[in-house]
Design a protein around this motif. Structure first.
Motif, PDB file in Angstrom:
ATOM      1  N   LEU A 157     -37.117  89.087  41.924  1.00 34.38           N
ATOM      2  CA  LEU A 157     -38.340  88.321  40.427  1.00 34.38           C
ATOM      3  C   LEU A 157     -37.758  87.467  40.657  1.00 34.38           C
ATOM      4  CD1 LEU A 157     -37.498  92.229  39.322  1.00 34.38           C
ATOM      5  CD2 LEU A 157     -39.966  91.284  40.664  1.00 34.38           C
ATOM      6  N   SER A 158     -36.760  86.388  39.754  1.00 36.18           N
ATOM      7  CA  SER A 158     -36.486  85.059  39.540  1.00 36.18           C
ATOM      8  C   SER A 158     -36.871  84.222  40.038  1.00 36.18           C
ATOM      9  CB  SER A 158     -35.028  84.982  39.192  1.00 36.18           C
ATOM     10  OG  SER A 158     -34.499  85.720  38.142  1.00 36.18           O
ATOM     11  N   SER A 162     -37.877  76.732  43.097  1.00 36.82           N
ATOM     12  CA  SER A 162     -37.312  78.105  43.264  1.00 36.82           C
ATOM     13  C   SER A 162     -35.719  78.891  42.941  1.00 36.82           C
ATOM     14  CB  SER A 162     -38.436  79.216  43.792  1.00 36.82           C
ATOM     15  OG  SER A 162     -39.519  78.552  42.989  1.00 36.82           O
ATOM     16  N   PHE A 163     -35.498  78.117  44.305  1.00 33.90           N
ATOM     17  CA  PHE A 163     -33.846  78.797  44.343  1.00 33.90           C
ATOM     18  C   PHE A 163     -33.104  78.159  43.974  1.00 33.90           C
ATOM     19  CE2 PHE A 163     -35.625  79.835  49.366  1.00 33.90           C
ATOM     20  CZ  PHE A 163     -34.692  80.902  49.375  1.00 33.90           C
ATOM     21  N   ILE A 164     -32.843  77.097  43.519  1.00 39.60           N
ATOM     22  CA  ILE A 164     -32.382  76.067  42.396  1.00 39.60           C
ATOM     23  C   ILE A 164     -32.626  76.691  41.050  1.00 39.60           C
ATOM     24  CG2 ILE A 164     -31.922  74.185  40.421  1.00 39.60           C
ATOM     25  CD1 ILE A 164     -33.062  72.760  43.035  1.00 39.60           C
ATOM     26  N   VAL A 199     -26.836  81.503  36.206  1.00 38.01           N
ATOM     27  CA  VAL A 199     -27.117  82.888  36.745  1.00 38.01           C
ATOM     28  C   VAL A 199     -26.222  83.674  37.322  1.00 38.01           C
ATOM     29  CG1 VAL A 199     -28.729  84.310  38.699  1.00 38.01           C
ATOM     30  CG2 VAL A 199     -29.188  82.366  37.664  1.00 38.01           C
ATOM     31  N   PHE A 200     -25.557  82.792  37.444  1.00 33.33           N
ATOM     32  CA  PHE A 200     -23.702  83.805  38.053  1.00 33.33           C
ATOM     33  C   PHE A 200     -23.100  83.644  37.187  1.00 33.33           C
ATOM     34  CE2 PHE A 200     -24.804  80.655  42.220  1.00 33.33           C
ATOM     35  CZ  PHE A 200     -25.168  81.648  42.535  1.00 33.33           C
ATOM     36  N   TYR A 201     -23.407  82.988  35.827  1.00 31.04           N
ATOM     37  CA  TYR A 201     -22.498  83.565  35.018  1.00 31.04           C
ATOM     38  C   TYR A 201     -22.885  84.765  34.171  1.00 31.04           C
ATOM     39  CZ  TYR A 201     -20.456  83.491  30.138  1.00 31.04           C
ATOM     40  OH  TYR A 201     -19.926  83.186  28.288  1.00 31.04           O
ATOM     41  N   ILE A 202     -24.398  84.771  34.044  1.00 31.19           N
ATOM     42  CA  ILE A 202     -25.575  86.043  33.696  1.00 31.19           C
ATOM     43  C   ILE A 202     -24.379  87.885  34.064  1.00 31.19           C
ATOM     44  CG2 ILE A 202     -27.307  86.991  34.076  1.00 31.19           C
ATOM     45  CD1 ILE A 202     -28.024  84.972  33.297  1.00 31.19           C
ATOM     46  N   PHE A 203     -24.157  87.246  35.466  1.00 26.91           N
ATOM     47  CA  PHE A 203     -23.769  87.838  36.307  1.00 26.91           C
ATOM     48  C   PHE A 203     -22.132  88.867  36.725  1.00 26.91           C
ATOM     49  CE2 PHE A 203     -27.655  88.379  38.496  1.00 26.91           C
ATOM     50  CZ  PHE A 203     -27.978  89.827  38.553  1.00 26.91           C
ATOM     51  N   PHE A 204     -21.517  87.605  36.112  1.00 27.29           N
ATOM     52  CA  PHE A 204     -20.019  88.060  36.110  1.00 27.29           C
ATOM     53  C   PHE A 204     -19.302  88.183  34.438  1.00 27.29           C
ATOM     54  CE2 PHE A 204     -20.860  85.837  40.157  1.00 27.29           C
ATOM     55  CZ  PHE A 204     -20.642  86.935  40.957  1.00 27.29           C
ATOM     56  N   TYR A 205     -20.323  87.548  33.743  1.00 26.20           N
ATOM     57  CA  TYR A 205     -19.542  88.223  32.636  1.00 26.20           C
ATOM     58  C   TYR A 205     -20.109  90.003  32.319  1.00 26.20           C
ATOM     59  CZ  TYR A 205     -18.543  86.983  27.711  1.00 26.20           C
ATOM     60  OH  TYR A 205     -18.493  86.533  27.012  1.00 26.20           O
ATOM     61  N   THR A 206     -19.342  90.266  31.207  1.00 28.46           N
ATOM     62  CA  THR A 206     -19.408  91.256  30.961  1.00 28.46           C
ATOM     63  C   THR A 206     -20.873  91.470  30.280  1.00 28.46           C
ATOM     64  OG1 THR A 206     -18.847  90.950  28.477  1.00 28.46           O
ATOM     65  CG2 THR A 206     -16.905  91.209  29.930  1.00 28.46           C
ATOM     66  N   TRP A 207     -22.135  91.183  29.977  1.00 30.11           N
ATOM     67  CA  TRP A 207     -23.680  91.664  29.198  1.00 30.11           C
ATOM     68  C   TRP A 207     -23.993  91.293  30.048  1.00 30.11           C
ATOM     69  CZ3 TRP A 207     -26.834  87.884  28.777  1.00 30.11           C
ATOM     70  CH2 TRP A 207     -26.975  86.276  29.065  1.00 30.11           C
ATOM     71  N   GLY A 208     -23.645  91.259  31.368  1.00 31.05           N
ATOM     72  CA  GLY A 208     -24.617  90.695  32.525  1.00 31.05           C
ATOM     73  C   GLY A 208     -25.615  91.723  33.103  1.00 31.05           C
ATOM     74  N   TYR A 209     -24.877  93.448  32.371  1.00 28.76           N
ATOM     75  CA  TYR A 209     -25.670  94.181  32.928  1.00 28.76           C
ATOM     76  C   TYR A 209     -26.568  94.691  32.114  1.00 28.76           C
ATOM     77  CZ  TYR A 209     -24.095  93.744  37.542  1.00 28.76           C
ATOM     78  OH  TYR A 209     -23.434  93.362  39.123  1.00 28.76           O
ATOM     79  N   THR A 210     -27.228  94.095  31.038  1.00 33.87           N
ATOM     80  CA  THR A 210     -28.096  94.139  30.014  1.00 33.87           C
ATOM     81  C   THR A 210     -29.496  94.222  29.819  1.00 33.87           C
ATOM     82  OG1 THR A 210     -27.608  92.129  28.395  1.00 33.87           O
ATOM     83  CG2 THR A 210     -26.027  93.674  28.127  1.00 33.87           C
ATOM     84  N   THR A 211     -30.139  94.163  29.640  1.00 32.48           N
ATOM     85  CA  THR A 211     -31.698  93.857  29.386  1.00 32.48           C
ATOM     86  C   THR A 211     -32.329  92.406  29.110  1.00 32.48           C
ATOM     87  OG1 THR A 211     -31.927  94.487  26.951  1.00 32.48           O
ATOM     88  CG2 THR A 211     -32.745  96.308  29.066  1.00 32.48           C
ATOM     89  N   PHE A 212     -31.200  91.569  28.748  1.00 33.25           N
ATOM     90  CA  PHE A 212     -31.273  90.218  28.071  1.00 33.25           C
ATOM     91  C   PHE A 212     -31.622  89.649  29.105  1.00 33.25           C
ATOM     92  CE2 PHE A 212     -28.269  91.457  24.310  1.00 33.25           C
ATOM     93  CZ  PHE A 212     -29.780  91.930  24.370  1.00 33.25           C
TER      94      PHE A 212
END
Length: 187
Positions: free
Chosen positions: A23-24, A48-50, A57-70
């Motif tokens: 989607l991104s 788009s790949f960049i 993006v990797f920080y979003i998924f590997f930090y604790t709040w990565g699975y929120t709606t933000f």
């Protein structure tokens, strides 16, 4: 989705990551195709790949709040600017209104991103800066441009309406001291 597809937690994670990445990618590609039409397809795909594969993006998924709606905001930002560029290309108010009515369901879906009002305020600020830029470029049609900006700002604010009541209740409970600010969720 997990109960429909009978996925385990590992499968849910894979689907979650895949949907976020795809989607991104498509939202950025859509923006580049509609706003920067002088780019080649290779340049759009590369950009788009960049946008999808970077440290944030990797920080979003590997930090604790990565699975929120933000993180949904990350997907929707290019679409906001693409829709605004599409509206800016219209030459009549009728075209602007028809397109605006068509994108209302998508903008309401973006309400997920606006549980934090700071996101909405920042998007409104940057969209209006973008509007100012377009206004300077096409100053001959200033009445139509002002109309387009008012319509788009109204649509963005209207997407907040589903969350507005909860935000008002939340602020009221905080002011009255009836909400435990640490443990109660914003519902």
């Amino acid at each position: 989705i997990s109960s429909l597809l009978n996925l385990k937690i590992e499968g849910q994670s894979v689907v979650h990551h895949f949907l976020f990445y795809i989607l991104s990618f498509y939202s950025m590609f859509f923006y580049l195709k509609n706003s920067l039409d002088y780019l080649s397809n290779l340049e759009r795909i590369t950009a788009s790949f960049i946008y999808v594969f970077n440290i944030i993006v990797f920080y979003i998924f590997f930090y604790t709040w990565g699975y929120t709606t933000f993180y949904f905001l990350y997907i929707s930002i290019p679409l906001f600017f693409a829709y605004f560029d599409i509206i800016c290309k219209f030459k009549t108010t009728k075209e602007t209104l028809i397109f605006s009515l068509k994108i209302i369901p998508i903008l309401i879906l973006f309400n997920i991103s606006f549980r934090n009002p700071a996101f909405l305020i920042s998007i409104l600020f940057f969209i209006n800066l973008y509007f100012l830029y377009n206004f300077v470029i096409d100053y001959k049609n200033y009445k139509l441009n002002i109309f387009k900006a008012i319509i788009f700002n109204f649509l963005l604010i209207a997407t907040l309406l589903p969350s507005l009541l909860n935000l008002i209740l939340y602020l009221n409970e905080n002011l009255q001291g009836t909400r435990d600010q640490i443990w109660d969720q914003l519902s």
